[in-house]
Design an enzyme around this catalytic site. Sequence first.
Site, PDB file in Angstrom:
ATOM      1  N   SER A 127       0.838  -1.194   0.000  1.00 52.58           N
ATOM      2  CA  SER A 127       0.000   0.000   0.000  1.00 52.58           C
ATOM      3  C   SER A 127       0.881   1.254   0.000  1.00 52.58           C
ATOM      4  CB  SER A 127      -0.961  -0.047   1.194  1.00 52.58           C
ATOM      5  OG  SER A 127      -2.036   0.837   1.017  1.00 52.58           O
ATOM      6  N   ASP A 180      -9.454  -5.638  -4.767  1.00 52.40           N
ATOM      7  CA  ASP A 180      -8.985  -4.564  -3.892  1.00 52.40           C
ATOM      8  C   ASP A 180     -10.053  -3.484  -3.759  1.00 52.40           C
ATOM      9  OD1 ASP A 180      -7.595  -2.427  -2.657  1.00 52.40           O
ATOM     10  OD2 ASP A 180      -5.697  -3.168  -3.441  1.00 52.40           O
ATOM     11  N   HIS A 198      -7.465  -6.039  -0.514  1.00 51.95           N
ATOM     12  CA  HIS A 198      -6.307  -5.177  -0.302  1.00 51.95           C
ATOM     13  C   HIS A 198      -5.315  -5.776   0.704  1.00 51.95           C
ATOM     14  CE1 HIS A 198      -4.216  -1.320  -0.464  1.00 51.95           C
ATOM     15  NE2 HIS A 198      -4.138  -1.336   0.859  1.00 51.95           N
TER      16      HIS A 198
END
Length: 521
Positions: free
Chosen positions: A83, A205, A231
Site C-alpha cells: 500500500s 482490492d 487489499h
Amino acid sequence: MLQREYLPASGEPRQKLVLLHGWGANREVWRPMLPSLRLWADVTLLDLPGLAPGCGDKAPEFDVLLDEILAAAPTGAVYLGWSLGGQLALALAERAPERVRAVVTLCTNPCFVAQLDWPGMPAADLAVFASAYRDDEQRTLRRFDSLQVAGAENPRALLRELQALRPPQPGLALETGLIWLAQLDQRQLLSSLLPPQLHLLADNDGLHPPELQDSMRGLPARVWVFAGCAHTAPLEQPEAVAEALQAFLAEQNLLAAVAAPLALAKHDVAQSFSRAAAEYDSVAQLQRDVGDRLLASINALPEAPEKVLDLGSGTGHFSAALRQRFPDATYIGLDLAEGMVRYARDVHPQAGEWLVGDAEALPLASASVDLVFSSLAIQWCLRPELLFAEVARVLRPGGRCVFTSLGPATLHELRSSWAAVDEYQHVNEFLPLERLDQAAARTPGIALQVDIEPFCMEYRQVRELLNELKTLGAHNVNRDRPVGLTGRRALQGMLQAYEQWRRDGLLPASYEVYFGTLTKV
C-alpha cells in the site's frame, strides 16, 4: 520514532529483504509471510512513523523518513512495500538506487488520488476521510479497515485479525501519512527507476479502482494480479505473495547463494537428548552446578516477571527453583527434544506449560515473555543471529535473557587426545565469544554482556567421561563425526594420549562456560 526488527534467514540466506507496511498498519502485518520468506532471506521489519499507529506523536518530514529507513536497512536489499509502503519503496529506489537491489510493490497505486487520466480515490473523498480522522481516530480507522477487507473471501475473520494488530491509541501522527497519500504521484518514476521492479495487485482490492490494473499494465513495469484477493494480501495470501517475490528475484538473478555456517544436524541433537531423558539427571552434576550459579546471578529485576521461559528446559530440573524464585509468574518449559519434554511433563505435571520447540524459531508470540532462563542449551545453536533475533522478538521491552553456554575451549583435553590419533571430529565444536558479540551487534534493540568462567570435572578413567557424555546425550553430533564405530586401535591411542593430562591421579575435563545477560532495551 522508527522501530526496527531484524530476523535472519532460518535457511540459507540468499537475499536481504526490507518490508514496509501501509497506512494504519505496522510490521505485524507481515508475520504470516515470514515462515516462507525466512527460508531464503534475512528480513528487516520496520514500524514507520506517519503510517504505524502509536509510533510516535509526530511524524518526520517525508525525506527525513526516507533517510531514517535507509539508515536502519541493510545495504543492497530488496524492498517490498504494501500500500503506502510501496510508494515509500519507490521513493527510496529513486533516492538511493545504489542501496536498493529491487523494488516490489503490493496493492500500491503510484498515484493514490485520481487524476484526469489515472484511476484512484477522488481527492474530495480523501479530504473528507482525513477530516474524519482528525475528529474521531478510532471510528475512522474501523471504517478504513472495512474498506481494506472488502472483497475478501472471509472479511469478518480478516477484519478481526487486522484490528488485533493495532495498538489501542493510533495518534495524530497518522495525519501526515494521509498528506503523503494526497501528494505523491510516482507514475513517471516507474519509467525511470534503475532497480528492477514488480507490482503486485489484488483483483478484489476495495481501496483501488478496478481500472488500476489496466493503467499499470500500460506503464513500462512488470505487473501481476492475485485472483480472489482483497487489499490485505499479506494476511490473505501470504504464501502466494512470498512465492511471487521469490520467483521474480530468481528471474532477475537476485538470489545468489550466500555462504552460511555449517549447522549441527538438529534432528540428531533432538533424538540424542530424547533418548537420554530418563538417565540424564543421574550424571548432570556440571549442568546442575552451572544452572544453580546462573539462577543465583539473576539480580533484582525492574518488575516481577509475569511470564518466564525456561529455554532448553531438558528434564525440567530448574522448573521448581524458577517457580519458587518467581511464584507469581507463568512458567513455560521449552526444549528441542520431544523425549525431554515428555519426561519433564510427567515428572513436573504442575510446573506450567511444556512445549517442544526450536530456540531459533520460537513458537511464542512477540513481546510475550519477561524473563528467559537458559542454562547449557544454546551451545547447540550455531546461528546465534537467529537465536538472538528470536529472543529479542519474544521479550517484552525491558525484558531479560540470562543464559549459559559453552565456548570452544570446552573438552580441549579430549579434543587434543583424539587429534593425536586421527583427523576426524570426535568432539562437539562450540562457538567463540566473538560470534555471539557479532550476532548481538546485528540484532537491533538488545544489549549483551558475557563473562567467562572455567569449570573442571575430574575422572579416574577417560571411559567415565565418555560414558557420562553418552548418558547426557551430549556425545558427538557434528556432521563431520566419523561414520560407524571408532576402531579399537584409535580408541586405545586416544586413551593413551589423554594420560598426559593426569594430575594427582585424576584426569581433568575442562569446560569454558559463558555466563551471559541479554537485555531488550
